[in-house]
Write a protein that holds these residues in place. Structure first.
Motif, PDB file in Angstrom:
ATOM      1  N   SER A  40     -62.718  -7.684  17.727  1.00 22.89           N
ATOM      2  CA  SER A  40     -63.733  -6.796  17.140  1.00 22.89           C
ATOM      3  C   SER A  40     -63.604  -6.768  15.620  1.00 22.89           C
ATOM      4  O   SER A  40     -64.609  -6.762  14.899  1.00 22.89           O
ATOM      5  CB  SER A  40     -63.598  -5.377  17.689  1.00 22.89           C
ATOM      6  N   SER A  44     -66.323  -8.722  13.220  1.00 22.42           N
ATOM      7  CA  SER A  44     -67.026  -7.848  12.272  1.00 22.42           C
ATOM      8  C   SER A  44     -66.841  -8.352  10.844  1.00 22.42           C
ATOM      9  O   SER A  44     -67.800  -8.386  10.062  1.00 22.42           O
ATOM     10  CB  SER A  44     -66.524  -6.409  12.403  1.00 22.42           C
ATOM     11  N   THR A  64     -66.748  -0.526  13.066  1.00 21.07           N
ATOM     12  CA  THR A  64     -66.307  -0.836  14.429  1.00 21.07           C
ATOM     13  C   THR A  64     -66.183   0.391  15.323  1.00 21.07           C
ATOM     14  O   THR A  64     -66.134   0.264  16.542  1.00 21.07           O
ATOM     15  CB  THR A  64     -64.940  -1.549  14.415  1.00 21.07           C
TER      16      THR A  64
END
Length: 174
Positions: A40, A44, A64
């Motif tokens: 993640s 990102s 996030t």
């Protein structure tokens, strides 16, 4: 489940889906040396860099939905693995900026491909990634994520209020 619902509640289903997704992504990116949380972060970072942003840890935490302290811990682990570079923000010496290294970018590209295939599998019952039902589902999820959640009354206060009013809280569903 609630008293009025014959099946699982929406909250339970969201929890189950989130856990199913986390476990599936963990398994899919493990061969690349990543966990779902690390994925993640790097995915990102990759997306933010593509639009010209070099985010701080705080900005990445906001993006996030992860706690800032957890992002810091993940970033340190990714830095130790040679995937992320952490530097002081020249505009704010208290802030730490994050960027992918060349190796981090290569691993992230591979991970994104793997997770996109997984996402296609997940969304197949809705018609796939680009289907109208998927777009509607995405809109609904976005609407739910935009709702701030904070308990209006703590469980302890609620229990004390019931007890002070003479009612008992035994057998009362949360």
């Amino acid at each position: 489940m609630s008293k009025g619902s014959p099946g699982p509640t929406p909250g339970f289903l969201v929890w189950r889906l989130a856990n199913k997704w986390r476990v599936a992504v963990d398994r899919a990116v493990a061969p690349l040396g990543l966990t779902h949380a690390q994925y993640s972060l790097v995915a990102s970072l990759y997306g933010m860099r593509r639009v010209g942003e070099r985010p701080s840890q705080r900005r990445l935490a906001d993006h996030t939905g992860l706690e800032a302290l957890y992002v810091s811990k993940l970033a340190r682990a990714l830095e130790s693995a040679g995937l992320v570079e952490r530097t002081r923000d020249p505009r704010d010496p208290r802030a730490v900026q994050l960027a992918l290294t060349a190796e981090g970018e290569a691993v992230t590209k591979q991970a994104i491909e793997v997770v996109q295939e997984l996402l296609q599998q997940l969304l197949e019952p809705l018609g796939g990634l680009d289907a109208p039902r998927t777009r509607a589902f995405t809109g609904e999820l976005t609407a739910l994520l935009d709702v701030p959640l904070a308990p209006s009354v703590s469980p302890t206060d609620k229990s004390n209020r019931r007890n002070q009013s003479g009612e008992t809280n035994q057998g009362t569903p949360p």
